[in-house]
Every structure is written in structure tokens, then in C-alpha cells.
Design a protein around this motif. Sequence first.
Motif, PDB file in Angstrom:
ATOM      1  N   ALA A  76       0.847  -1.197   0.000  1.00 32.51           N
ATOM      2  CA  ALA A  76       0.000   0.000   0.000  1.00 32.51           C
ATOM      3  C   ALA A  76       0.879   1.243   0.000  1.00 32.51           C
ATOM      4  CB  ALA A  76      -0.909   0.012   1.216  1.00 32.51           C
ATOM      5  N   ALA A  77       0.375   2.298  -0.611  1.00 35.44           N
ATOM      6  CA  ALA A  77       1.092   3.579  -0.655  1.00 35.44           C
ATOM      7  C   ALA A  77       0.066   4.694  -0.849  1.00 35.44           C
ATOM      8  CB  ALA A  77       2.109   3.586  -1.795  1.00 35.44           C
ATOM      9  N   ILE A  78       0.545   5.918  -0.772  1.00 35.56           N
ATOM     10  CA  ILE A  78      -0.299   7.088  -1.041  1.00 35.56           C
ATOM     11  C   ILE A  78       0.271   7.784  -2.269  1.00 35.56           C
ATOM     12  CG2 ILE A  78      -1.092   9.324  -0.186  1.00 35.56           C
ATOM     13  CD1 ILE A  78      -0.836   8.119   2.660  1.00 35.56           C
ATOM     14  N   ASP A  79      -0.608   8.058  -3.232  1.00 36.88           N
ATOM     15  CA  ASP A  79      -0.201   8.714  -4.470  1.00 36.88           C
ATOM     16  C   ASP A  79      -1.238   9.774  -4.824  1.00 36.88           C
ATOM     17  OD1 ASP A  79       1.083   9.330  -6.860  1.00 36.88           O
ATOM     18  OD2 ASP A  79       0.199   7.645  -7.940  1.00 36.88           O
ATOM     19  N   ASN A  80      -0.823  11.030  -4.812  1.00 40.06           N
ATOM     20  CA  ASN A  80      -1.716  12.144  -5.169  1.00 40.06           C
ATOM     21  C   ASN A  80      -3.025  12.106  -4.388  1.00 40.06           C
ATOM     22  OD1 ASN A  80       0.051  13.320  -7.040  1.00 40.06           O
ATOM     23  ND2 ASN A  80      -0.630  11.895  -8.619  1.00 40.06           N
ATOM     24  N   ASP A  81      -2.932  11.912  -3.072  1.00 42.11           N
ATOM     25  CA  ASP A  81      -4.073  11.931  -2.159  1.00 42.11           C
ATOM     26  C   ASP A  81      -4.992  10.709  -2.300  1.00 42.11           C
ATOM     27  OD1 ASP A  81      -5.262  13.210   0.056  1.00 42.11           O
ATOM     28  OD2 ASP A  81      -6.820  14.109  -1.210  1.00 42.11           O
ATOM     29  N   PHE A  82      -4.518   9.664  -2.975  1.00 47.79           N
ATOM     30  CA  PHE A  82      -5.267   8.414  -3.098  1.00 47.79           C
ATOM     31  C   PHE A  82      -4.471   7.284  -2.462  1.00 47.79           C
ATOM     32  CE2 PHE A  82      -7.129  10.777  -6.634  1.00 47.79           C
ATOM     33  CZ  PHE A  82      -8.485  10.495  -6.480  1.00 47.79           C
ATOM     34  N   LEU A  83      -5.162   6.401  -1.752  1.00 47.29           N
ATOM     35  CA  LEU A  83      -4.545   5.187  -1.247  1.00 47.29           C
ATOM     36  C   LEU A  83      -4.440   4.205  -2.406  1.00 47.29           C
ATOM     37  CD1 LEU A  83      -3.505   3.635   1.231  1.00 47.29           C
ATOM     38  CD2 LEU A  83      -5.851   2.830   1.592  1.00 47.29           C
ATOM     39  N   THR A  84      -3.255   3.622  -2.606  1.00 49.03           N
ATOM     40  CA  THR A  84      -3.048   2.672  -3.693  1.00 49.03           C
ATOM     41  C   THR A  84      -2.569   1.334  -3.150  1.00 49.03           C
ATOM     42  OG1 THR A  84      -0.727   3.264  -4.065  1.00 49.03           O
ATOM     43  CG2 THR A  84      -2.393   4.525  -5.290  1.00 49.03           C
ATOM     44  N   THR A 113     -12.856   0.806  -6.165  1.00 49.31           N
ATOM     45  CA  THR A 113     -11.453   0.990  -6.530  1.00 49.31           C
ATOM     46  C   THR A 113     -11.355   1.073  -8.047  1.00 49.31           C
ATOM     47  OG1 THR A 113     -11.024  -1.387  -6.622  1.00 49.31           O
ATOM     48  CG2 THR A 113     -10.624  -0.294  -4.511  1.00 49.31           C
ATOM     49  N   THR A 114     -10.252   1.623  -8.517  1.00 50.27           N
ATOM     50  CA  THR A 114     -10.003   1.766  -9.946  1.00 50.27           C
ATOM     51  C   THR A 114      -8.626   1.233 -10.270  1.00 50.27           C
ATOM     52  OG1 THR A 114     -11.387   3.748 -10.024  1.00 50.27           O
ATOM     53  CG2 THR A 114      -9.807   3.455 -11.823  1.00 50.27           C
ATOM     54  N   GLU A 115      -8.534   0.434 -11.341  1.00 51.61           N
ATOM     55  CA  GLU A 115      -7.221  -0.012 -11.795  1.00 51.61           C
ATOM     56  C   GLU A 115      -6.513   1.164 -12.454  1.00 51.61           C
ATOM     57  OE1 GLU A 115      -5.183  -3.178 -14.864  1.00 51.61           O
ATOM     58  OE2 GLU A 115      -7.098  -3.717 -13.952  1.00 51.61           O
ATOM     59  N   VAL A 116      -5.328   1.480 -11.956  1.00 51.63           N
ATOM     60  CA  VAL A 116      -4.550   2.610 -12.458  1.00 51.63           C
ATOM     61  C   VAL A 116      -3.620   2.161 -13.578  1.00 51.63           C
ATOM     62  CG1 VAL A 116      -2.845   4.372 -11.831  1.00 51.63           C
ATOM     63  CG2 VAL A 116      -4.663   3.774 -10.223  1.00 51.63           C
ATOM     64  N   PHE A 130      -3.907  -0.508  -8.207  1.00 53.14           N
ATOM     65  CA  PHE A 130      -5.279  -0.041  -8.009  1.00 53.14           C
ATOM     66  C   PHE A 130      -5.248   1.112  -7.025  1.00 53.14           C
ATOM     67  CE2 PHE A 130      -6.363  -4.075  -9.805  1.00 53.14           C
ATOM     68  CZ  PHE A 130      -7.672  -3.982 -10.250  1.00 53.14           C
ATOM     69  N   ARG A 131      -6.270   1.957  -7.078  1.00 48.61           N
ATOM     70  CA  ARG A 131      -6.401   3.033  -6.100  1.00 48.61           C
ATOM     71  C   ARG A 131      -7.844   3.098  -5.627  1.00 48.61           C
ATOM     72  NH1 ARG A 131      -9.296   7.231  -7.812  1.00 48.61           N
ATOM     73  NH2 ARG A 131      -9.300   7.864  -9.982  1.00 48.61           N
ATOM     74  N   SER A 132      -7.999   3.641  -4.438  1.00 45.61           N
ATOM     75  CA  SER A 132      -9.330   3.879  -3.896  1.00 45.61           C
ATOM     76  C   SER A 132     -10.004   4.955  -4.745  1.00 45.61           C
ATOM     77  CB  SER A 132      -9.204   4.351  -2.452  1.00 45.61           C
ATOM     78  OG  SER A 132     -10.452   4.769  -1.962  1.00 45.61           O
ATOM     79  N   ASN A 133     -11.319   4.921  -4.830  1.00 47.15           N
ATOM     80  CA  ASN A 133     -12.042   5.957  -5.579  1.00 47.15           C
ATOM     81  C   ASN A 133     -12.204   7.246  -4.779  1.00 47.15           C
ATOM     82  OD1 ASN A 133     -12.260   4.306  -7.784  1.00 47.15           O
ATOM     83  ND2 ASN A 133     -14.364   3.689  -7.366  1.00 47.15           N
ATOM     84  N   PHE A 143      -8.838   1.610   3.932  1.00 51.52           N
ATOM     85  CA  PHE A 143      -8.110   0.356   3.870  1.00 51.52           C
ATOM     86  C   PHE A 143      -8.375  -0.263   2.505  1.00 51.52           C
ATOM     87  CE2 PHE A 143      -9.590   1.164   8.147  1.00 51.52           C
ATOM     88  CZ  PHE A 143      -8.432   1.075   8.893  1.00 51.52           C
ATOM     89  N   LEU A 144      -7.393  -0.956   1.954  1.00 49.82           N
ATOM     90  CA  LEU A 144      -7.552  -1.711   0.722  1.00 49.82           C
ATOM     91  C   LEU A 144      -7.128  -3.151   0.983  1.00 49.82           C
ATOM     92  CD1 LEU A 144      -6.039   0.744  -1.937  1.00 49.82           C
ATOM     93  CD2 LEU A 144      -8.459   0.337  -1.426  1.00 49.82           C
ATOM     94  N   ARG A 145      -7.786  -4.078   0.321  1.00 47.53           N
ATOM     95  CA  ARG A 145      -7.390  -5.481   0.449  1.00 47.53           C
ATOM     96  C   ARG A 145      -7.538  -6.173  -0.900  1.00 47.53           C
ATOM     97  NH1 ARG A 145     -12.284  -8.468   3.835  1.00 47.53           N
ATOM     98  NH2 ARG A 145     -13.849  -8.364   2.181  1.00 47.53           N
ATOM     99  N   LEU A 146      -6.752  -7.210  -1.068  1.00 46.72           N
ATOM    100  CA  LEU A 146      -6.831  -8.046  -2.247  1.00 46.72           C
ATOM    101  C   LEU A 146      -7.670  -9.266  -1.892  1.00 46.72           C
ATOM    102  CD1 LEU A 146      -5.725  -8.385  -5.133  1.00 46.72           C
ATOM    103  CD2 LEU A 146      -3.814  -9.646  -4.137  1.00 46.72           C
ATOM    104  N   LYS A 147      -8.715  -9.511  -2.664  1.00 48.34           N
ATOM    105  CA  LYS A 147      -9.604 -10.637  -2.406  1.00 48.34           C
ATOM    106  C   LYS A 147      -9.450 -11.631  -3.561  1.00 48.34           C
ATOM    107  CE  LYS A 147     -14.442 -11.687  -1.393  1.00 48.34           C
ATOM    108  NZ  LYS A 147     -15.764 -11.093  -1.217  1.00 48.34           N
ATOM    109  N   VAL A 148      -9.141 -12.879  -3.213  1.00 48.14           N
ATOM    110  CA  VAL A 148      -8.934 -13.928  -4.218  1.00 48.14           C
ATOM    111  C   VAL A 148      -9.936 -15.044  -3.946  1.00 48.14           C
ATOM    112  CG1 VAL A 148      -7.312 -15.609  -5.124  1.00 48.14           C
ATOM    113  CG2 VAL A 148      -6.481 -13.367  -4.388  1.00 48.14           C
ATOM    114  N   ILE A 149     -10.714 -15.378  -4.974  1.00 47.89           N
ATOM    115  CA  ILE A 149     -11.708 -16.438  -4.866  1.00 47.89           C
ATOM    116  C   ILE A 149     -11.451 -17.450  -5.962  1.00 47.89           C
ATOM    117  CG2 ILE A 149     -14.158 -17.015  -5.027  1.00 47.89           C
ATOM    118  CD1 ILE A 149     -14.759 -14.203  -3.965  1.00 47.89           C
ATOM    119  N   GLN A 150     -11.421 -18.731  -5.589  1.00 44.90           N
ATOM    120  CA  GLN A 150     -11.260 -19.795  -6.563  1.00 44.90           C
ATOM    121  C   GLN A 150     -12.631 -20.201  -7.061  1.00 44.90           C
ATOM    122  OE1 GLN A 150      -9.414 -23.388  -5.054  1.00 44.90           O
ATOM    123  NE2 GLN A 150      -8.511 -23.813  -7.043  1.00 44.90           N
ATOM    124  N   LYS A 151     -12.798 -20.218  -8.386  1.00 46.04           N
ATOM    125  CA  LYS A 151     -14.091 -20.561  -9.010  1.00 46.04           C
ATOM    126  C   LYS A 151     -14.323 -22.053  -8.968  1.00 46.04           C
ATOM    127  CE  LYS A 151     -13.539 -16.810 -12.278  1.00 46.04           C
ATOM    128  NZ  LYS A 151     -13.398 -16.475 -13.671  1.00 46.04           N
TER     129      LYS A 151
END
Length: 151
Positions: A76-84, A113-116, A130-133, A143-151
Amino acid sequence: WALGCEPGGSPGAPNPEPHSNVYAFWSARYFTPADLADPSVSGPGADASGDGVPNLMKYALGLDPTIHTLAGLPVAAIDNDFLTITFQQLRKTPDLTVTVEASTDLTNWNTATTEVSSSDNGDGTEAVVFRSNATLSDAPIQFLRLKVIQK
């Protein structure tokens, strides 16, 4: 013959590299036959290396499940006032759904979230950001999290 991700396949021509990945084939590269027979070692929810990261997450990120390390996990990081959040993910994984979710309270999560960016690493993985909207000025606790689901 190999499982392909390209619509219609590629009959009569070589498959593009890398071929599709699915959890069973990925895990066979890292685990012995005895390990593969034991879901507590090689199963998607298992933590083969004991580092707290389940095998399914390591599969999604293109990491070796047998190595005890936190290297390669999302950052995670901060870029131009957005959490990424930046991470590497394994390409061509038709058996996975990978999403980035946002929250302001760690209880309620959404896909705001938006893919940057996304760039091919040339090794079967891609680097994704990705960044928060919402800006941090508008919502200072995020907070941001990565969610992985197996189909």
C-alpha cells in the motif's frame, strides 16, 4: 496439448506463452505427490511455508508456496491523495477471481477501486496498481485489500 485461455484456442498453431494456469497444475510444480495428496499441505487454504499466506494467495500472486517469506505481497502507498495497492499477479488464471476492495471501517468492504495501471512482466505475471475511488482528504481513514476467490 495444453489448456488455453485464448477464445477458440489455437488449433494448428503453438499456444501463446504462458499457457493457462489453474491451481492443480500450479501446485504440481511446487509440491511432491505426497504433498499433493495432503490438502493440509497443498490445498488452497493451507499455508505450506508457515508464513501466514495461504497457498491460494501465493498462486494468485505467482509466488512459490514453499518459501517462507512476505516478499511479493501487495504493498500500500499514497499517491496524489489516493490510497493505492500494488501487486504482481499470475496471468491467465481462469479459475480465479481477483478483486481489490476498499473499506473505511474494516467491516464493510466494497469494490470502490479503480485499476490505475497494468504491465506485463514478461514472466507470466503482471504488475498491477489499483487506487481507492475516494481521496484521503474526503475519507482520511481507508483500507484496501486483495480478495482472491477460486471458481
